[in-house]
Write an enzyme that holds these catalytic residues in place. Structure first.
Site, PDB file in Angstrom:
ATOM      1  N   TYR A  56       0.828  -1.203   0.000  1.00 58.35           N
ATOM      2  CA  TYR A  56       0.000   0.000   0.000  1.00 58.35           C
ATOM      3  C   TYR A  56       0.865   1.256   0.000  1.00 58.35           C
ATOM      4  O   TYR A  56       1.761   1.415   0.832  1.00 58.35           O
ATOM      5  CB  TYR A  56      -0.899  -0.024   1.242  1.00 58.35           C
ATOM      6  N   ARG A 281     -11.572  26.135  50.192  1.00 58.62           N
ATOM      7  CA  ARG A 281     -11.339  24.936  50.999  1.00 58.62           C
ATOM      8  C   ARG A 281     -11.269  23.659  50.174  1.00 58.62           C
ATOM      9  O   ARG A 281     -10.731  22.647  50.619  1.00 58.62           O
ATOM     10  CB  ARG A 281     -12.392  24.792  52.095  1.00 58.62           C
ATOM     11  N   ALA A 412     -14.149   8.169   0.408  1.00 54.57           N
ATOM     12  CA  ALA A 412     -15.204   7.337  -0.186  1.00 54.57           C
ATOM     13  C   ALA A 412     -15.651   6.217   0.756  1.00 54.57           C
ATOM     14  O   ALA A 412     -15.907   5.093   0.355  1.00 54.57           O
ATOM     15  CB  ALA A 412     -14.741   6.755  -1.522  1.00 54.57           C
TER      16      ALA A 412
END
Length: 511
Positions: A56, A281, A412
């Site tokens: 890829y 406090r 997409a």
């Protein structure tokens, strides 16, 4: 202690070193370990390309077309196209320190040796960083990565724009000014430079650092305010804190006891009230809860700082390797923690603003209205400064809506769940700046209130900080432009000077 240089390689970078490079211009160096692992990882990518493996972003298209095989001859064009097409962020540019932080994060993450980027490309980024060449990066329009990083990568190609020596120049000219030539991106480099969690993590590291400094300084501001408001320090008794099993609460209470020690004011008014308002406090409980969240956020962000956020990851296996496609580029971890930091900082701001309000309100403070003694009708004193603190607190509340819970699908519908971590990190970065202003206004009011309580004296820690503030911010006797006073004190908060002054008296506080 200032850091002149940071060496990447054997030892993981610290948050303090990271900030030194991004914000203060410390130089970056590489050791032999760094160079070796980068070169080994690159050799694997070259092998994948030569064998035309299906990887890829290396031998396939990018984005939705992940199965479309690219001709090896087009590998360089693919990487250039990735950078050019992804440079679509818009709006005002990112601050210089964020751009520098992203560049450093690229050196850290891609330099782990699992991304396959060339050493020469990282070396060019390093030289640009050290020389002060800062890419012009529009800061809006990222779901988690890609667009801002692409604007930075354009400069490596001699495109885009970059600042150098106070000038905004074309990318090629900025490189030429420091004696560098544009590079040509090889396979996977455009993908690696735009992918991952670099921008999100870099911004979050700066935010985590600033939030931590502000949180401890908030303890200091509270200690001045409790004295200014004649509060009882009995609320910080260690025996009381032990009944809660939260170490941060006990730590804040210990800070307050040390910060108010030897205060003639606190001694005089020890029993002035049986019980103070919660903004006084409950400081250990409120600040402690916020600090726990900030500490946990920082821990996760540091984990990401030392992680590999690329996709695919180039993993060596024996003499060969494998490209592992997954989602390490997702920044949900950092996004959630950045959102948490905004929430925690908003909590610190809301209680700081309440203390400021009590100081300017004569019905609660038992001091002159709006902390100005002369002609209160003629002089407004710090009345409007409290408005500013209130407005900043409301702005922080608006920012506290979590970005990481949002989602819009992209690519997409291939990327159907995005982290939105970029927005979360930017909000945290901006929130820290707003919090510093809120704390600065509290400190400004507290210093004036302590002046009005003279001749009773505050604690040595409070006196040291009041003296430091008074070097540039005089006691108010009549109205003047208070904007510059706020800016000056806010810078003391942000750069850690207020913290250093106090720790010079009481020793290191619990952070």
């Amino acid at each position: 202690m200032s850091v002149a240089a940071v060496t990447l390689g054997k030892e993981p970078i610290t948050v303090e070193q990271f900030v030194a490079v991004a914000r203060h211009g410390a130089r970056v160096e590489f050791d032999a370990t760094y160079v070796d692992r980068v070169r080994k990882s690159r050799a694997l990518v070259e092998r994948f390309l030569a064998e035309n493996r299906l990887v890829y972003g290396v031998t396939t298209g990018f984005g939705d077309n992940v199965t479309e095989v690219i001709d090896p001859a087009d590998a360089e064009q693919l990487q250039r196209n990735i950078v050019r097409s992804h440079a679509v962020s818009v709006g005002e540019p990112l601050p210089t320190e964020i751009v520098r932080a992203i560049a450093l994060m690229e050196l850290v993450g891609l330099g782990e040796g699992y991304s396959g980027i060339r050493f020469e490309t990282l070396e060019l980024i390093r030289r640009m960083l050290n020389a002060g060449v800062t890419p012009h990066v529009p800061g809006e329009g990222s779901v988690g990565y890609l667009a801002p990083e692409a604007h930075m990568a354009l400069v490596l190609l001699g495109e885009g724009r970059a600042s150098y020596g106070g000038e905004l120049l074309p990318g090629a000219e900025a490189l030429a000014r420091i004696g560098e030539q544009p590079t040509r991106l090889a396979c996977k480099e455009g993908l690696s430079l735009t992918n991952g969690t670099h921008s999100v993590t870099a911004t979050a590291v700066l935010a985590a650092h600033d939030a931590g400094v502000a949180a401890t300084t908030a303890d200091i501001a509270a200690s001045l305010s409790v004295q200014a408001l004649k509060g009882t320090v009995r609320a910080y008794d260690a025996r009381l804190q032990q009944r809660k099993r939260h170490p941060e609460q006990a730590a804040v209470a210990d800070n307050l006891r040390r910060l108010t020690a030897s205060s003639a004011i606190s001694t005089e008014y020890l029993d002035h009230r049986l019980q103070d308002s919660l903004s006084l406090r409950a400081v250990p409980q409120i600040h402690g809860g916020a600090k726990r969240a900030l500490a946990q956020a920082r821990e996760v962000i540091v984990e990401e700082l030392h992680s590999v956020g690329d996709n695919p990851v180039i993993h060596p296996e024996g003499e060969d390797g494998v490209a592992l496609s997954g989602a390490n580029c997702d920044s949900t971890y950092v996004g959630i923690q950045a959102d948490t930091m905004v929430n925690a900082m908003t909590v610190l701001a809301k209680v700081s603003e309440r203390r400021t309000d009590r100081m300017v309100n004569s019905n609660f403070s038992e001091l002159p209205a709006f902390l100005v003694r002369q002609q209160p009708g003629l002089n407004s004193g710090y009345m409007i400064a409290q408005y500013t603190a209130a407005a900043l607190t409301m702005e922080l509340r608006g920012m506290a809506v979590p970005a990481s819970a949002d989602n819009v699908t992209t690519s997409a519908n291939q990327e159907d769940a995005v982290s939105n971590g970029y927005l979360a990190a930017l909000k945290a970065y901006r929130a820290a700046r707003k919090l510093a202003y809120v704390i600065a206004i509290e400190l400004m009011c507290a210093a004036q209130a302590l002046d009005l309580l003279a001749p009773l004296t505050p604690s040595p820690a409070a006196e040291a900080l009041r003296t430091r503030i008074r070097e540039a911010v005089p006691t108010v006797t009549e109205d003047r432009v208070f904007h510059t006073d706020i800016e000056h004190i806010a810078e003391l908060v942000r750069n850690g000077e207020a913290l250093r002054v106090v720790e010079g008296v009481v020793g290191r506080l619990h952070h």
